[in-house]
Design a protein around this motif. Structure first.
Motif, PDB file in Angstrom:
ATOM      1  N   LYS A 191     -15.063  -5.318  -4.667  1.00  0.00           N
ATOM      2  CA  LYS A 191     -13.965  -6.542  -3.462  1.00  0.00           C
ATOM      3  C   LYS A 191     -14.585  -7.052  -2.599  1.00  0.00           C
ATOM      4  O   LYS A 191     -14.689  -7.915  -2.975  1.00  0.00           O
ATOM      5  N   ASP A 234      -6.376  10.838   1.165  1.00  0.00           N
ATOM      6  CA  ASP A 234      -7.440  10.469   1.268  1.00  0.00           C
ATOM      7  C   ASP A 234      -7.207   8.682   1.043  1.00  0.00           C
ATOM      8  O   ASP A 234      -8.017   8.046   0.803  1.00  0.00           O
ATOM      9  N   TYR A 235      -6.484   8.434   0.415  1.00  0.00           N
ATOM     10  CA  TYR A 235      -6.347   6.802  -0.291  1.00  0.00           C
ATOM     11  C   TYR A 235      -4.513   6.243  -0.434  1.00  0.00           C
ATOM     12  O   TYR A 235      -4.570   5.668  -1.899  1.00  0.00           O
ATOM     13  N   ALA A 236      -4.305   6.722   0.419  1.00  0.00           N
ATOM     14  CA  ALA A 236      -2.844   5.924   1.138  1.00  0.00           C
ATOM     15  C   ALA A 236      -3.460   4.836   0.909  1.00  0.00           C
ATOM     16  O   ALA A 236      -2.162   3.707   1.114  1.00  0.00           O
ATOM     17  N   HIS A 237      -4.237   3.786   1.378  1.00  0.00           N
ATOM     18  CA  HIS A 237      -5.290   2.672   1.298  1.00  0.00           C
ATOM     19  C   HIS A 237      -4.813   2.049   0.154  1.00  0.00           C
ATOM     20  O   HIS A 237      -4.676   0.385   0.570  1.00  0.00           O
ATOM     21  N   LEU A 238      -4.128   2.169  -0.927  1.00  0.00           N
ATOM     22  CA  LEU A 238      -4.709   2.075  -2.310  1.00  0.00           C
ATOM     23  C   LEU A 238      -3.329   1.452  -1.930  1.00  0.00           C
ATOM     24  O   LEU A 238      -1.861   2.306  -1.678  1.00  0.00           O
ATOM     25  N   THR A 239      -3.092   0.263  -3.158  1.00  0.00           N
ATOM     26  CA  THR A 239      -1.650  -0.546  -3.470  1.00  0.00           C
ATOM     27  C   THR A 239      -0.974   0.232  -5.134  1.00  0.00           C
ATOM     28  O   THR A 239      -1.579   1.292  -5.614  1.00  0.00           O
ATOM     29  N   ASN A 279     -11.501   4.650  -6.554  1.00  0.00           N
ATOM     30  CA  ASN A 279     -12.129   4.161  -5.324  1.00  0.00           C
ATOM     31  C   ASN A 279     -12.862   4.108  -5.188  1.00  0.00           C
ATOM     32  O   ASN A 279     -12.913   2.778  -4.438  1.00  0.00           O
ATOM     33  N   ASP A 289      -2.679  -0.537  -7.551  1.00  0.00           N
ATOM     34  CA  ASP A 289      -3.822   0.158  -7.092  1.00  0.00           C
ATOM     35  C   ASP A 289      -3.381   1.474  -8.235  1.00  0.00           C
ATOM     36  O   ASP A 289      -4.386   1.876  -9.440  1.00  0.00           O
ATOM     37  N   MET A 322       0.959  -1.269   0.459  1.00  0.00           N
ATOM     38  CA  MET A 322      -0.148  -0.025   0.168  1.00  0.00           C
ATOM     39  C   MET A 322       0.971   0.778  -0.205  1.00  0.00           C
ATOM     40  O   MET A 322       2.138   0.813   0.649  1.00  0.00           O
ATOM     41  N   SER A 347       0.001   3.721   2.037  1.00  0.00           N
ATOM     42  CA  SER A 347       0.907   4.426   3.482  1.00  0.00           C
ATOM     43  C   SER A 347       2.079   2.803   4.193  1.00  0.00           C
ATOM     44  O   SER A 347       3.127   3.797   4.646  1.00  0.00           O
ATOM     45  N   GLU A 348       2.265   1.811   3.314  1.00  0.00           N
ATOM     46  CA  GLU A 348       3.795   1.555   3.580  1.00  0.00           C
ATOM     47  C   GLU A 348       4.590   1.736   3.200  1.00  0.00           C
ATOM     48  O   GLU A 348       5.630   1.693   3.319  1.00  0.00           O
TER      49      GLU A 348
END
Length: 147
Positions: free
Chosen positions: A140, A92-97, A133, A100, A44, A46-47
């Motif tokens: 999903k 807003d979209y740090a959860h995307l990989t 998203n 993505d 992601m 965020s990672e």
């Protein structure tokens, strides 16, 4: 162009992402659909941010730069403007990989995330992420219901 092999494990993929040029990886990635994204070991955003300062921002920036080159729009967004937009996107979209990110840009370039009107600016890119998203969340739910 050198062939990049995406590792099968998340840890190996994180190592690759921390060592390779974001532009090289974004240029190489070509996910077919949401299932390819859901099964990808790529981390992601965020990672990426936790791995190295500005790494997530670098990936978003390079994805937009790559899209801009493919679309051949003019005037071009300056890199500092893209970086600023990347910061907003990451809020807003740090959860995307990273996968993505590649699919979002691919669908945006193809016009599947909204009308393009021949310009690529921060608002257009942000709209791509917003629409992506929403579609990703729907895909999903459907994908998880199959298992």
């Amino acid at each position: 162009m050198e062939k990049i092999s995406i590792p099968n494990t998340r840890e190996e993929a994180k190592f690759l992402v921390s060592r390779i040029s974001p532009y090289m990886l974004m240029d190489h990635l070509n996910p077919r659909d949401f299932e390819a994204v859901f099964t990808s070991p790529l981390p992601m955003l965020s990672e990426c941010a936790a791995m190295r300062r500005n790494l997530a921002e670098d990936y978003v920036t390079m994805a937009v730069v790559h899209a801009q080159k493919l679309l051949n729009v003019s005037p071009k967004l300056e890199e500092n403007a893209i970086r600023k937009a990347a910061g907003y996107i990451l809020e807003d979209y740090a959860h995307l990989t990273i996968a993505d990110l590649a699919l979002c840009m691919k669908l945006g370039i193809k016009g599947q995330l909204g009308t393009f009107h021949g310009r690529l600016d921060a608002q257009v890119v942000y709209d791509w992420f917003y629409t992506y998203n929403l579609r990703r969340a729907e895909a999903k739910r459907y994908w998880e219901a199959q298992f």
